[in-house]
Design a protein around this motif. Structure first.
Motif, PDB file in Angstrom:
ATOM      1  N   VAL A  47      29.118  49.746  57.023  1.00  0.00           N
ATOM      2  CA  VAL A  47      28.789  48.356  57.327  1.00  0.00           C
ATOM      3  C   VAL A  47      29.955  47.504  56.856  1.00  0.00           C
ATOM      4  O   VAL A  47      30.344  47.554  55.687  1.00  0.00           O
ATOM      5  N   VAL A  48      30.516  46.727  57.778  1.00  0.00           N
ATOM      6  CA  VAL A  48      31.722  45.963  57.497  1.00  0.00           C
ATOM      7  C   VAL A  48      31.386  44.485  57.339  1.00  0.00           C
ATOM      8  O   VAL A  48      30.689  43.901  58.170  1.00  0.00           O
ATOM      9  N   GLY A  49      31.886  43.879  56.268  1.00  0.00           N
ATOM     10  CA  GLY A  49      31.712  42.453  56.040  1.00  0.00           C
ATOM     11  C   GLY A  49      32.744  41.639  56.797  1.00  0.00           C
ATOM     12  O   GLY A  49      33.630  42.185  57.455  1.00  0.00           O
ATOM     13  N   GLY A  50      32.650  40.318  56.679  1.00  0.00           N
ATOM     14  CA  GLY A  50      33.573  39.452  57.403  1.00  0.00           C
ATOM     15  C   GLY A  50      34.066  38.270  56.607  1.00  0.00           C
ATOM     16  O   GLY A  50      34.605  37.317  57.173  1.00  0.00           O
ATOM     17  N   GLY A  51      33.909  38.321  55.289  1.00  0.00           N
ATOM     18  CA  GLY A  51      34.263  37.178  54.454  1.00  0.00           C
ATOM     19  C   GLY A  51      35.733  36.819  54.458  1.00  0.00           C
ATOM     20  O   GLY A  51      36.102  35.699  54.112  1.00  0.00           O
ATOM     21  N   ASN A  52      36.589  37.756  54.842  1.00  0.00           N
ATOM     22  CA  ASN A  52      38.018  37.454  54.921  1.00  0.00           C
ATOM     23  C   ASN A  52      38.366  36.617  56.147  1.00  0.00           C
ATOM     24  O   ASN A  52      39.454  36.054  56.242  1.00  0.00           O
ATOM     25  N   VAL A  53      37.437  36.541  57.099  1.00  0.00           N
ATOM     26  CA  VAL A  53      37.638  35.749  58.310  1.00  0.00           C
ATOM     27  C   VAL A  53      36.958  34.399  58.187  1.00  0.00           C
ATOM     28  O   VAL A  53      37.565  33.345  58.397  1.00  0.00           O
ATOM     29  N   PHE A  54      35.682  34.424  57.838  1.00  0.00           N
ATOM     30  CA  PHE A  54      34.921  33.171  57.692  1.00  0.00           C
ATOM     31  C   PHE A  54      33.646  33.467  56.914  1.00  0.00           C
ATOM     32  O   PHE A  54      33.034  34.511  57.102  1.00  0.00           O
ATOM     33  N   ARG A  55      33.253  32.526  56.071  1.00  0.00           N
ATOM     34  CA  ARG A  55      32.018  32.662  55.302  1.00  0.00           C
ATOM     35  C   ARG A  55      31.025  31.605  55.758  1.00  0.00           C
ATOM     36  O   ARG A  55      31.337  30.416  55.780  1.00  0.00           O
ATOM     37  N   GLY A  56      29.823  32.058  56.107  1.00  0.00           N
ATOM     38  CA  GLY A  56      28.807  31.139  56.599  1.00  0.00           C
ATOM     39  C   GLY A  56      28.431  30.061  55.615  1.00  0.00           C
ATOM     40  O   GLY A  56      28.052  28.950  56.007  1.00  0.00           O
ATOM     41  N   ASN A  57      28.560  30.361  54.319  1.00  0.00           N
ATOM     42  CA  ASN A  57      28.172  29.363  53.310  1.00  0.00           C
ATOM     43  C   ASN A  57      29.185  28.226  53.196  1.00  0.00           C
ATOM     44  O   ASN A  57      29.012  27.319  52.378  1.00  0.00           O
ATOM     45  N   ARG A  58      30.239  28.262  54.006  1.00  0.00           N
ATOM     46  CA  ARG A  58      31.223  27.178  54.022  1.00  0.00           C
ATOM     47  C   ARG A  58      30.976  26.219  55.189  1.00  0.00           C
ATOM     48  O   ARG A  58      31.859  25.443  55.570  1.00  0.00           O
ATOM     49  N   SER A  59      29.780  26.264  55.751  1.00  0.00           N
ATOM     50  CA  SER A  59      29.490  25.442  56.927  1.00  0.00           C
ATOM     51  C   SER A  59      29.695  23.961  56.662  1.00  0.00           C
ATOM     52  O   SER A  59      30.234  23.232  57.511  1.00  0.00           O
ATOM     53  N   GLU A  60      29.292  23.482  55.481  1.00  0.00           N
ATOM     54  CA  GLU A  60      29.444  22.055  55.176  1.00  0.00           C
ATOM     55  C   GLU A  60      30.919  21.661  55.089  1.00  0.00           C
ATOM     56  O   GLU A  60      31.297  20.560  55.498  1.00  0.00           O
ATOM     57  N   ASP A  61      31.755  22.558  54.560  1.00  0.00           N
ATOM     58  CA  ASP A  61      33.183  22.260  54.463  1.00  0.00           C
ATOM     59  C   ASP A  61      33.792  22.003  55.841  1.00  0.00           C
ATOM     60  O   ASP A  61      34.721  21.206  55.985  1.00  0.00           O
ATOM     61  N   TRP A  62      33.273  22.692  56.827  1.00  0.00           N
ATOM     62  CA  TRP A  62      33.802  22.576  58.180  1.00  0.00           C
ATOM     63  C   TRP A  62      32.997  21.615  59.054  1.00  0.00           C
ATOM     64  O   TRP A  62      33.337  21.409  60.220  1.00  0.00           O
ATOM     65  N   GLY A  63      31.912  21.084  58.498  1.00  0.00           N
ATOM     66  CA  GLY A  63      31.110  20.129  59.237  1.00  0.00           C
ATOM     67  C   GLY A  63      30.372  20.730  60.420  1.00  0.00           C
ATOM     68  O   GLY A  63      30.212  20.083  61.464  1.00  0.00           O
ATOM     69  N   ILE A  64      29.935  21.979  60.267  1.00  0.00           N
ATOM     70  CA  ILE A  64      29.197  22.625  61.343  1.00  0.00           C
ATOM     71  C   ILE A  64      27.869  23.149  60.832  1.00  0.00           C
ATOM     72  O   ILE A  64      27.651  23.298  59.626  1.00  0.00           O
ATOM     73  N   ASP A  65      26.982  23.414  61.766  1.00  0.00           N
ATOM     74  CA  ASP A  65      25.650  23.923  61.444  1.00  0.00           C
ATOM     75  C   ASP A  65      25.750  25.309  60.795  1.00  0.00           C
ATOM     76  O   ASP A  65      26.614  26.108  61.149  1.00  0.00           O
ATOM     77  N   ARG A  66      24.843  25.589  59.844  1.00  0.00           N
ATOM     78  CA  ARG A  66      24.878  26.870  59.146  1.00  0.00           C
ATOM     79  C   ARG A  66      24.671  28.047  60.101  1.00  0.00           C
ATOM     80  O   ARG A  66      25.299  29.108  59.949  1.00  0.00           O
ATOM     81  N   VAL A  67      23.828  27.876  61.105  1.00  0.00           N
ATOM     82  CA  VAL A  67      23.618  28.968  62.053  1.00  0.00           C
ATOM     83  C   VAL A  67      24.916  29.280  62.792  1.00  0.00           C
ATOM     84  O   VAL A  67      25.287  30.439  62.968  1.00  0.00           O
ATOM     85  N   GLU A  68      25.619  28.230  63.223  1.00  0.00           N
ATOM     86  CA  GLU A  68      26.891  28.445  63.902  1.00  0.00           C
ATOM     87  C   GLU A  68      27.898  29.108  62.962  1.00  0.00           C
ATOM     88  O   GLU A  68      28.656  29.996  63.369  1.00  0.00           O
ATOM     89  N   ALA A  69      27.893  28.672  61.716  1.00  0.00           N
ATOM     90  CA  ALA A  69      28.811  29.257  60.736  1.00  0.00           C
ATOM     91  C   ALA A  69      28.521  30.746  60.540  1.00  0.00           C
ATOM     92  O   ALA A  69      29.454  31.568  60.465  1.00  0.00           O
ATOM     93  N   ASP A  70      27.259  31.097  60.466  1.00  0.00           N
ATOM     94  CA  ASP A  70      26.907  32.506  60.311  1.00  0.00           C
ATOM     95  C   ASP A  70      27.263  33.311  61.557  1.00  0.00           C
ATOM     96  O   ASP A  70      27.638  34.485  61.468  1.00  0.00           O
ATOM     97  N   ASN A  71      27.142  32.682  62.733  1.00  0.00           N
ATOM     98  CA  ASN A  71      27.573  33.360  63.961  1.00  0.00           C
ATOM     99  C   ASN A  71      29.067  33.677  63.915  1.00  0.00           C
ATOM    100  O   ASN A  71      29.501  34.760  64.323  1.00  0.00           O
TER     101      ASN A  71
END
Length: 235
Positions: A47-71
Motif C-alpha cells: 500500500v503506497v502513500g502519497g504525502g510527498n505529492v499532496f496531503r489532504g489535511n493541507r486543504s485550508e492552506d490551498w483554499g480548497i475543499d477537504r474532499v477535493e484535497a483528499d482526491n
C-alpha cells in the motif's frame, strides 16, 4: 515465517530526506526491499502513500475543499505506485500488478479483492493505490483494511528513520526507550502514536499483527518476512 504480508510505504519514503517530491535512490532502495521480501517466499502486497505529492489535511492552506484535497492525495498515491512499478520493472520484475480503488483503466487494474488474491497466489507483487477510494482517511486505514481483506498474516508499517515504537519522540527526547513488543491495549493506554487511530482500532479488532520498523535499514523487510524480530511488534 509468514505466508502473506502487506507492506505500508509512506510517500515520504519515496521523497527520501526531503519532505516532498521524489528521490531516485530512495525509490531504488524501496524496490529492492520489496523484491527481497518477496524472494523469501512470502506473498507481498504494497500500500503506497502519497504525502510527498499532496496531503489532504493541507486543504485550508490551498483554499480548497477537504474532499477535493483528499482526491488529490489519492492521485498522488497512484503517481508513487506507477513510479515504484516502473523501477521494479527496470530491475527485472515483470509480474507487478498495480490495482487502484478508483478506476484508472489506462494505468492500472481496478482493485477487486478476489483478483488481488489470485495475483498474490501466483507470486505477483501487488501494488495498491488510491487508498480505499474515500476521503477523510489517511492511507494507514486502507493499509489495515487491505491486509484484513487479503488475509495477510501481518502488516509491515514502514517508518523513515525510526526503528520502532518509542515512549517519546527519539528525535526530540534524549534517552527515549524503544519497545520490542506491545499489546494493542498498551499502545492505547500509553497514547503511543503508531498510526491513525481509526486504523489502529481496526487492526486491534481483527487481531492483525503490526511490525513497525525502519524502512531505511537494508534487508529489514526481508528479515521480518523470514521471521526475524526487528523493530516493534504489536499484537
Amino acid at each position: 515465517m509468514y505466508r502473506r504480508l502487506v507492506l505500508k510505504l509512506s510517500g515520504q519514503s519515496i521523497a527520501g530526506s526531503a519532505q516532498f517530491g521524489f528521490n531516485s535512490d530512495s525509490l531504488t532502495h524501496l524496490a529492492r526491499e520489496v523484491i527481497a521480501a518477496r524472494d523469501t517466499g512470502v506473498q507481498v502486497a504494497v500500500v503506497v502513500g502519497g504525502g510527498n505529492v499532496f496531503r489532504g489535511n493541507r486543504s485550508e492552506d490551498w483554499g480548497i475543499d477537504r474532499v477535493e484535497a483528499d482526491n488529490i492525495g489519492m492521485l498522488g498515491t497512484v503517481i508513487n505506485a506507477v513510479l515504484l512499478r516502473g523501477r521494479l520493472a527496470a530491475m527485472g520484475e515483470e509480474d507487478v500488478r498495480l490495482m487502484t480503488a478508483i478506476p484508472i483503466n489506462n494505468l492500472a487494474e481496478p482493485y477487486i479483492r478476489l483478483r488481488a488474491l489470485r495475483h498474490l497466489e501466483k507470486g505477483s507483487i501487488v501494488l495498491l493505490g488510491c487508498g480505499n477510494g474515500q476521503p477523510f482517511t489517511t492511507t494507514d486505514y486502507p493499509a489495515v483494511q487491505r491486509a484484513i481483506e487479503l488475509g495477510a498474516d501481518a502488516l509491515l508499517v514502514a517508518k523513515n528513520g525510526t526503528d520502532g515504537v518509542y515512549d517519546a519522540d527519539p528525535n526530540k527526547v534524549a534517552g527515549a526507550q524503544r519497545f520490542d513488543r506491545l499489546t494493542y491495549q498498551q499502545v492505547i493506554d500509553k497514547g503511543l502514536g503508531v498510526m491513525d487511530q481509526s486504523a489502529f482500532i481496526l487492526a486491534r479488532d481483527h487481531r492483525l499483527p503490526l511490525h513497525v520498523f525502519d524502512i531505511d535499514r537494508q534487508g529489514a523487510a526481508a528479515a521480518i518476512s523470514s521471521g526475524e524480530h526487528i523493530g516493534t511488534v504489536i499484537s
